[in-house]
Design a protein around this motif. Structure first.
Motif, PDB file in Angstrom:
ATOM      1  N   LEU A 239       8.820  15.077  31.107  1.00 23.38           N
ATOM      2  CA  LEU A 239      10.205  14.245  31.217  1.00 23.38           C
ATOM      3  C   LEU A 239       9.308  13.002  31.627  1.00 23.38           C
ATOM      4  O   LEU A 239       8.673  13.003  32.685  1.00 23.38           O
ATOM      5  N   HIS A 247      18.911   7.926  31.173  1.00 20.57           N
ATOM      6  CA  HIS A 247      18.376   9.051  30.386  1.00 20.57           C
ATOM      7  C   HIS A 247      16.722   9.340  30.720  1.00 20.57           C
ATOM      8  O   HIS A 247      15.930   8.446  31.173  1.00 20.57           O
ATOM      9  N   LEU A 248      16.374  10.513  30.182  1.00 18.57           N
ATOM     10  CA  LEU A 248      14.809  10.930  30.390  1.00 18.57           C
ATOM     11  C   LEU A 248      14.437  11.188  28.992  1.00 18.57           C
ATOM     12  O   LEU A 248      15.103  11.604  28.335  1.00 18.57           O
ATOM     13  N   THR A 250      11.507  13.018  26.566  1.00 15.02           N
ATOM     14  CA  THR A 250      10.552  14.071  26.714  1.00 15.02           C
ATOM     15  C   THR A 250       9.276  13.807  25.969  1.00 15.02           C
ATOM     16  O   THR A 250       9.221  13.159  25.036  1.00 15.02           O
ATOM     17  N   ALA A 276      16.131  17.526  35.356  1.00  9.04           N
ATOM     18  CA  ALA A 276      17.233  16.431  35.137  1.00  9.04           C
ATOM     19  C   ALA A 276      18.448  16.336  35.747  1.00  9.04           C
ATOM     20  O   ALA A 276      19.108  15.568  36.222  1.00  9.04           O
ATOM     21  N   SER A 281      20.022  12.593  36.133  1.00  7.94           N
ATOM     22  CA  SER A 281      19.937  12.247  34.660  1.00  7.94           C
ATOM     23  C   SER A 281      20.948  12.868  33.898  1.00  7.94           C
ATOM     24  O   SER A 281      20.887  14.067  33.404  1.00  7.94           O
ATOM     25  N   ILE A 284      18.876  14.011  28.178  1.00  2.35           N
ATOM     26  CA  ILE A 284      17.359  14.004  27.780  1.00  2.35           C
ATOM     27  C   ILE A 284      17.289  13.651  26.255  1.00  2.35           C
ATOM     28  O   ILE A 284      18.261  14.302  25.510  1.00  2.35           O
ATOM     29  N   THR A 286      14.778  13.628  22.798  1.00  2.57           N
ATOM     30  CA  THR A 286      13.260  14.124  22.330  1.00  2.57           C
ATOM     31  C   THR A 286      13.347  13.884  21.193  1.00  2.57           C
ATOM     32  O   THR A 286      14.223  13.635  20.109  1.00  2.57           O
TER      33      THR A 286
END
Length: 333
Positions: A239, A247-248, A250, A276, A281, A284, A286
């Motif tokens: 992450l 947000h994070l 990927t 997360a 967070s 996530i 991706t």
């Protein structure tokens, strides 16, 4: 030159204006001027890259940038992207930016030119297809609501991986391994070479990997999860922080071929989701290509929700297009 606007090379004073254009088109991707500065500073110094801006009414209203990609660096391959403020579309700005970029890129003798457009941006799609670009692949950004995620159905997943002799450690926890960074790089290359992509991967050198990945300000040492069989690195997910937004993102997720179908990738993803949640967070994000079914299946199982697809386009053959009256006012968005 079209009356009413001008095209010129990008300068270091243009980051704020360029980001403003980007955000006017894609506010859901909150890049910052600092992130663009850092990305530019990390570009390979020997690779061609050009960026131009369009000015009108005293401000930047469009931009184009591109060149060879470091991780897909093939002779004759050039990639670019164009952004134009929505309120300035239909004035030929995108067409002029495109022409200016092609003039500069001609020194590379391109035989293949690539770009992207999102499926909910019909002007961008029309801009490319009218110039001979052909769709090659689709990929999605998918998003997970971390707060709503239920770990209950996945009870025992990590234990089943552990029972096979596979341990999981973070990048930070592996600091005592003198070969950590080299092992990570070699695994990254092996996994990346098997990922679906419009153009084959050309792995960067270890030194460039350090610059682009390990020295990135977005790296979270305790959010890179590595699966190990003894001292061999066999799987990874990660992450990454963003400057704007909670947000994070990927990074690479994958497992070496001889360790697949053991539940390792799922267990790694669960560790990332737990990270997360523990760090507050809420989301996530991706990215997955349309033909990467194994990873798409894992993300769908976990509850990631797809956003509108990005379409990868390519132009080959007679790649130097002529301007036509029916295309000159199409804008790229």
């Amino acid at each position: 030159m079209k009356p009413g606007f001008s095209i010129r090379p990008f300068t270091p004073d243009d980051y704020d204006g360029a980001i403003s254009v980007h955000l006017s088109v894609y506010p859901e991707y909150p890049n910052t001027a600092n992130e663009w500065r850092d990305a530019d500073a990390r570009r390979h110094p020997d690779l061609f890259f050009r960026r131009f801006v369009a000015e009108m009414d005293g401000k930047i209203v469009g931009l184009v940038g591109g060149g060879p990609e470091e991780w897909a660096n093939h002779p004759g391959l050039v990639s670019f992207n164009i952004r134009v403020r929505p309120e300035y579309e239909g004035r030929g700005i995108g067409a002029e930016l495109y022409d200016r970029f092609l003039q500069e890129a001609a020194v590379l003798s391109p035989t293949r030119i690539t770009s992207e457009a999102r499926e909910d941006k019909p002007r961008g799609i029309r801009f490319l297809t009218k110039r001979g670009f052909v769709e090659e692949m689709r990929f999605w950004e998918s998003q997970l609501d971390v707060d709503a995620f239920d770990f209950t159905p996945y009870a025992g997943c990590e234990e089943r991986v552990t029972s096979q002799g596979i341990a999981t450690k973070t990048y930070a926890e592996l600091a005592s391994d003198p070969d950590r960074d080299r092992k990570l790089y070699e695994m990254d290359v092996e996994i990346s070479l098997e990922l679906p992509a419009p153009d084959p991967i050309t792995p960067a050198s270890f030194d460039r990997y350090r610059v682009q990945v390990l020295e990135s300000p977005h790296l979270l040492p305790d959010a890179i999860f590595v699966a190990l069989d003894g001292d061999r690195y066999v799987g990874i997910t990660s992450l990454w922080r963003v400057e704007a937004g909670e947000h994070l993102m990927t990074g690479l997720t994958g497992v070496r071929r001889d360790y697949r179908r053991k539940g390792i990738a799922l267990a790694l993803k669960l560790r990332a989701i737990d990270y997360a949640r523990r760090h507050g967070s809420p989301q996530i994000r991706t990215d997955n290509e349309s033909n990467n079914r194994p990873m798409l299946a894992i993300n769908e199982r976990l509850g990631f929700v797809k956003t509108p697809a990005w379409i990868a386009f390519a132009l080959t053959g007679d790649f130097l297009p002529q301007r036509h009256e029916d295309t000159k006012n199409e804008e790229f968005s």
